[in-house]
Design a protein around this motif. Structure first.
Motif, PDB file in Angstrom:
ATOM      1  N   MET A  67       0.829  -1.198   0.000  1.00 47.63           N
ATOM      2  CA  MET A  67       0.000   0.000   0.000  1.00 47.63           C
ATOM      3  C   MET A  67       0.870   1.258   0.000  1.00 47.63           C
ATOM      4  SD  MET A  67      -3.143   1.320   0.172  1.00 47.63           S
ATOM      5  CE  MET A  67      -4.363   0.285   0.981  1.00 47.63           C
ATOM      6  N   THR A  71       0.980   3.939  -3.086  1.00 43.76           N
ATOM      7  CA  THR A  71       0.604   5.317  -2.774  1.00 43.76           C
ATOM      8  C   THR A  71       1.654   6.290  -3.284  1.00 43.76           C
ATOM      9  OG1 THR A  71      -0.623   4.649  -0.798  1.00 43.76           O
ATOM     10  CG2 THR A  71       0.065   6.941  -0.915  1.00 43.76           C
ATOM     11  N   GLY A 125      -6.847   2.329   3.073  1.00 47.36           N
ATOM     12  CA  GLY A 125      -7.899   1.499   2.514  1.00 47.36           C
ATOM     13  C   GLY A 125      -9.257   1.897   3.078  1.00 47.36           C
ATOM     14  N   GLY A 149      -4.989  -1.294  -4.278  1.00 52.11           N
ATOM     15  CA  GLY A 149      -5.372  -1.855  -2.985  1.00 52.11           C
ATOM     16  C   GLY A 149      -6.746  -2.499  -2.990  1.00 52.11           C
ATOM     17  N   ALA A 255      -7.990   1.764  -2.030  1.00 57.02           N
ATOM     18  CA  ALA A 255      -7.388   2.950  -1.419  1.00 57.02           C
ATOM     19  C   ALA A 255      -8.268   4.184  -1.658  1.00 57.02           C
ATOM     20  CB  ALA A 255      -6.000   3.193  -1.998  1.00 57.02           C
TER      21      ALA A 255
END
Length: 390
Positions: A67, A71, A125, A149, A255
């Motif tokens: 994640m 990102t 998330g 995600g 996400a």
């Protein structure tokens, strides 16, 4: 030394300040009866004071794992690269956004700290927002689909034993084994969402057992009947003889960009920074999977060429084709008997679009990727302003 005590335990208290990065932290130097000074941290007061006085806007990002990587990659693709001078530091910045600090935290801590006022924005998330936020009205999902995600919070049971012929939530509920003194035991890290879901589905005898990580092992150990966990492909479940059941998906997740309503309304610069981040995200995500197609076409006028292009179902573009004359020299004269057509088409329909262009006289077809598609105003921005009452 550092201690947590009430100020009244001492004879004299005077405030002091410590500054790290751009954040002010307050402690107290205390003179005790024996004359030896101590540093005292007052529970709650420093956080409340810091949250109220702080001028900088804070964005929380996941600190590790897939994640975190995705990102940072998304932000970089939006020309918002995060600058972290030391990989061991938990504070960074984004040079394109002044007055913004980036704080690397665990996803659940990002949500908690947005609620407490220590952070203003975060990328986590949707499952984490729902579980840790627990319906808190201060949390606003600014962008609900950042494109990575993706997973689902789902119930899984063993494929064997008493569950062999159980394939739906309804069948699970009707099993005679569950009673007040022998409830359905569910291992999960999502007790809030799980409890809410099972109550809504009418289950009476359920007990949630809080655990983190490797939940797939618990049913085989005999310590639980089912698990409620995040599932992506389902491979780990199958390899541990577990199965998902019909109607057993509690939540679809990916996400999201989340913010504090309080910060957006009261923190100077928070709304403006959120607007820029949102615009960059939407422009980039909208351009994914879309290409620009340029072709030349012979015609008598721009209108005639446009009519031919619009007759083909795959060539309408975002709002319609751009048609402009192509000037060339012929016999010593400048003529414009060709026109350039520019359209945007989904990448998955590219070949069909090229075929349709050829069928109406298109040639010299050029294709290029798009990086951003900026709208006049993003729908999510209008929605956010409405949510804030602005």
């Amino acid at each position: 030394m550092t201690t947590f005590l009430e100020p009244s335990s001492f004879f004299q208290v005077r405030p002091s300040s410590v500054r790290a990065f751009s954040t002010s932290f307050r402690s107290y130097v205390v003179c005790c009866a024996n004359g030896n000074p101590s540093t005292v941290v007052l529970p709650g007061s420093s956080r409340d004071l810091e949250s109220h006085e702080r001028k900088v806007v804070r964005l929380g990002l996941p600190s590790k794992g897939r994640m975190a990587d995705e990102t940072l990659s998304l932000l970089k693709n939006c020309q918002l690269s995060v600058r972290q001078l030391n990989p061991r530091q938990y504070v960074a910045d984004i040079p394109q956004l002044s007055n913004l600090e980036v704080w690397f935290q665990r996803p659940k801590d990002i949500v908690h700290k947005i609620q407490s006022g220590d952070l203003d924005l975060g990328i986590v998330g949707f499952d984490t927002v729902c579980e840790c936020g627990q319906g808190n009205d201060d949390l606003i999902v600014v962008h609900e689909a950042l494109g990575f995600g993706a997973c689902r919070l789902s119930i899984a049971i063993p494929k064997y034993g008493i569950f062999e012929n159980v394939n739906s939530l309804g069948e699970l509920a009707k099993m005679p084994q569950w009673a007040k003194d022998r409830p359905l035991r569910i291992e999960t890290g999502f007790s809030y969402l799980g409890n809410k879901f099972f109550k809504e589905k009418g289950f009476e005898h359920v007990r949630f057992q809080r655990s983190e990580g490797a939940l797939e092992a618990y049913p085989a150990m005999g310590t639980t009947d089912a698990i409620l966990d995040l599932v992506s492909s389902g491979t780990t479940l199958r390899e541990n003889n577990l199965k998902e059941i019909e109607d057993g998906v509690v939540l679809e997740s990916q996400a999201v960009l989340v913010a504090s309503r309080r910060s957006l309304n009261m923190r100077k610069g928070a709304l403006e920074i959120t607007h820029e981040i949102l615009e960059r995200l939407e422009a980039h995500l909208r351009a994914i999977g879309v290409v620009t197609v340029v072709a030349n076409m012979r015609g008598n006028s721009a209108e005639e060429v446009a009519e031919r292009v619009l007759s083909q179902p795959s060539l309408s573009g975002l709002q319609g084709p751009t048609v402009s004359p192509v000037f060339r020299s012929r016999d010593g004269k400048v003529v414009a008997d060709f026109f350039a057509i520019v359209i945007c088409v989904p990448q998955k329909e590219l070949y069909k679009s090229v075929q349709q262009l050829r069928s109406i006289g298109g040639s010299g077809v050029l294709v290029s990727d798009l990086t951003y598609i900026f709208e006049e105003e993003t729908p999510r921005w209008r929605r956010l302003l409405s949510e804030l009452g602005l």
